[in-house]
Write a protein that holds these residues in place. Structure first.
Motif, PDB file in Angstrom:
ATOM      1  N   GLU A  10      -2.245  10.239   0.075  1.00 28.97           N
ATOM      2  CA  GLU A  10      -1.030  10.081   0.879  1.00 28.97           C
ATOM      3  C   GLU A  10      -1.245  10.619   2.291  1.00 28.97           C
ATOM      4  O   GLU A  10      -0.866   9.983   3.285  1.00 28.97           O
ATOM      5  N   ILE A  42       1.224   4.206  -3.233  1.00 23.90           N
ATOM      6  CA  ILE A  42       1.036   5.651  -3.056  1.00 23.90           C
ATOM      7  C   ILE A  42       2.330   6.403  -3.343  1.00 23.90           C
ATOM      8  O   ILE A  42       2.335   7.396  -4.094  1.00 23.90           O
ATOM      9  N   PRO A  88       0.820  -1.228   0.000  1.00 24.92           N
ATOM     10  CA  PRO A  88       0.000   0.000   0.000  1.00 24.92           C
ATOM     11  C   PRO A  88       0.846   1.267   0.000  1.00 24.92           C
ATOM     12  O   PRO A  88       0.529   2.235  -0.703  1.00 24.92           O
ATOM     13  N   ASP A  89       1.924   1.287   0.785  1.00 25.62           N
ATOM     14  CA  ASP A  89       2.811   2.456   0.805  1.00 25.62           C
ATOM     15  C   ASP A  89       3.513   2.625  -0.537  1.00 25.62           C
ATOM     16  O   ASP A  89       3.655   3.748  -1.034  1.00 25.62           O
ATOM     17  N   ARG A  94      -3.296   8.434   4.839  1.00 26.09           N
ATOM     18  CA  ARG A  94      -2.796   7.131   5.289  1.00 26.09           C
ATOM     19  C   ARG A  94      -2.837   7.038   6.820  1.00 26.09           C
ATOM     20  O   ARG A  94      -2.623   8.042   7.489  1.00 26.09           O
ATOM     21  N   PRO A  95      -3.052   5.834   7.367  1.00 27.20           N
ATOM     22  CA  PRO A  95      -3.263   4.539   6.702  1.00 27.20           C
ATOM     23  C   PRO A  95      -4.716   4.246   6.331  1.00 27.20           C
ATOM     24  O   PRO A  95      -4.999   3.253   5.691  1.00 27.20           O
ATOM     25  N   GLN A  96      -5.638   5.149   6.721  1.00 27.70           N
ATOM     26  CA  GLN A  96      -7.050   4.858   6.481  1.00 27.70           C
ATOM     27  C   GLN A  96      -7.376   4.759   4.986  1.00 27.70           C
ATOM     28  O   GLN A  96      -8.325   4.076   4.595  1.00 27.70           O
ATOM     29  N   SER A  97      -6.596   5.433   4.146  1.00 26.69           N
ATOM     30  CA  SER A  97      -6.852   5.406   2.699  1.00 26.69           C
ATOM     31  C   SER A  97      -6.320   4.152   2.020  1.00 26.69           C
ATOM     32  O   SER A  97      -6.570   3.939   0.830  1.00 26.69           O
ATOM     33  N   GLN A  98      -5.620   3.311   2.756  1.00 27.76           N
ATOM     34  CA  GLN A  98      -4.953   2.161   2.139  1.00 27.76           C
ATOM     35  C   GLN A  98      -5.856   0.930   2.117  1.00 27.76           C
ATOM     36  O   GLN A  98      -5.535  -0.110   2.687  1.00 27.76           O
TER      37      GLN A  98
END
Length: 272
Positions: free
Chosen positions: A188, A138, A134-135, A191-195
């Motif tokens: 970005e 992004i 995930p990182d 994160r981390p909720q968007s992942q």
């Protein structure tokens, strides 16, 4: 260390060493004839990365991982040195100490960001500490979307002003990729909720569509420049250079898509 480490290392070095070599040429072409020290430094880096490129092409997937680890350290040193050279040049330009040279400050900053990306990737590979998926998705998209936005701006400024339609297309791509970059930076910062898989999958799909369109525009521009059918001050190698970087971004997007969802994405042929 494994075969995968060797393959990934050689892929990165083959691609980015050629990019660094070409950066040296483009910077040299923008210097004034009296800038002999800078010209000599650029020529030196051209030779350094040409040798690295040749050495990387002599290795293969069966090469001992320890050998590749040492090679990565050697290449990392070269990447650090060319990064420092580029930042020095940027400083000279912004301090108005090279009046009349033709390298845009944004272009010099752009090529230094790519050198920094390259050296960071080598550090990650040798440490065996690549970003979690995930990182990585992004981070890579934030990096490459800015690169693509820059490319559109450079193309628009290096085309002859009389090429109004192409200049307008380049401006539209610049605006589109600026918007995509802002959206990526929003993801970005969330994160981390968007992942989540659905969000990241949509993120990749949306970016792929735009990168394909820009890639096709770059290919058309490259072919027209090589055939001397449009007016510009774009070096034919620069036109091919930015096309290859768009291809690289598409390759990365498709690789992420396969890993994220397990689906089969269209394979993109990468030319080093």
């Amino acid at each position: 260390m494994s075969n995968e480490f060797v393959v990934r290392s050689l892929d990165e070095v083959r691609f980015w060493s050629r990019i660094m070599k070409e950066h040296s040429l483009f910077l040299r072409l923008g210097f004034r004839c009296e800038d002999t020290q800078l010209i000599n430094e650029a020529n030196h880096f051209y030779s350094v990365f040409e040798a690295i490129e040749s050495k990387a092409n002599a290795y293969d997937a069966g090469t001992d991982p320890q050998t590749i680890q040492r090679f990565n350290i050697e290449v990392h040193t070269a990447a650090c040195h060319i990064w420092a050279f580029k930042r020095k040049v940027l400083g000279l330009i912004l301090q108005c100490r090279l009046p009349g040279q033709t390298n845009f400050p944004l272009l010099v900053d752009h090529v230094s960001r790519e050198a920094n990306y390259f050296r960071n990737r080598l550090e990650q590979l040798n440490a065996g500490q690549l970003d979690p998926l995930p990182d990585a998705i992004i981070n890579e998209n934030v990096f490459f979307l800015r690169i693509m936005a820059d490319h559109a701006k450079f193309i628009g400024h290096l085309l002859d002003p009389s090429e109004r339609k192409l200049v307008d297309q380049a401006k539209q791509f610049s605006d589109e990729f600026d918007t995509l970059l802002f959206q990526a930076q929003d993801i970005e910062s969330m994160r981390p909720q968007s992942q989540t898989v659905p969000l990241l999958d949509q993120f990749l799909d949306q970016n792929r569509v735009s990168v394909k369109s820009l890639r096709d525009f770059k290919k058309t521009a490259r072919d027209l420049i090589e055939a001397c059918r449009i007016k510009s001050i774009i070096h034919p190698l620069l036109a091919d250079h930015v096309f290859r970087e768009a291809e690289r971004f598409l390759f990365i997007i498709d690789m992420f898509e396969r890993t994220l969802t397990g689906t089969t994405a269209k394979n993109v042929q990468i030319h080093h």
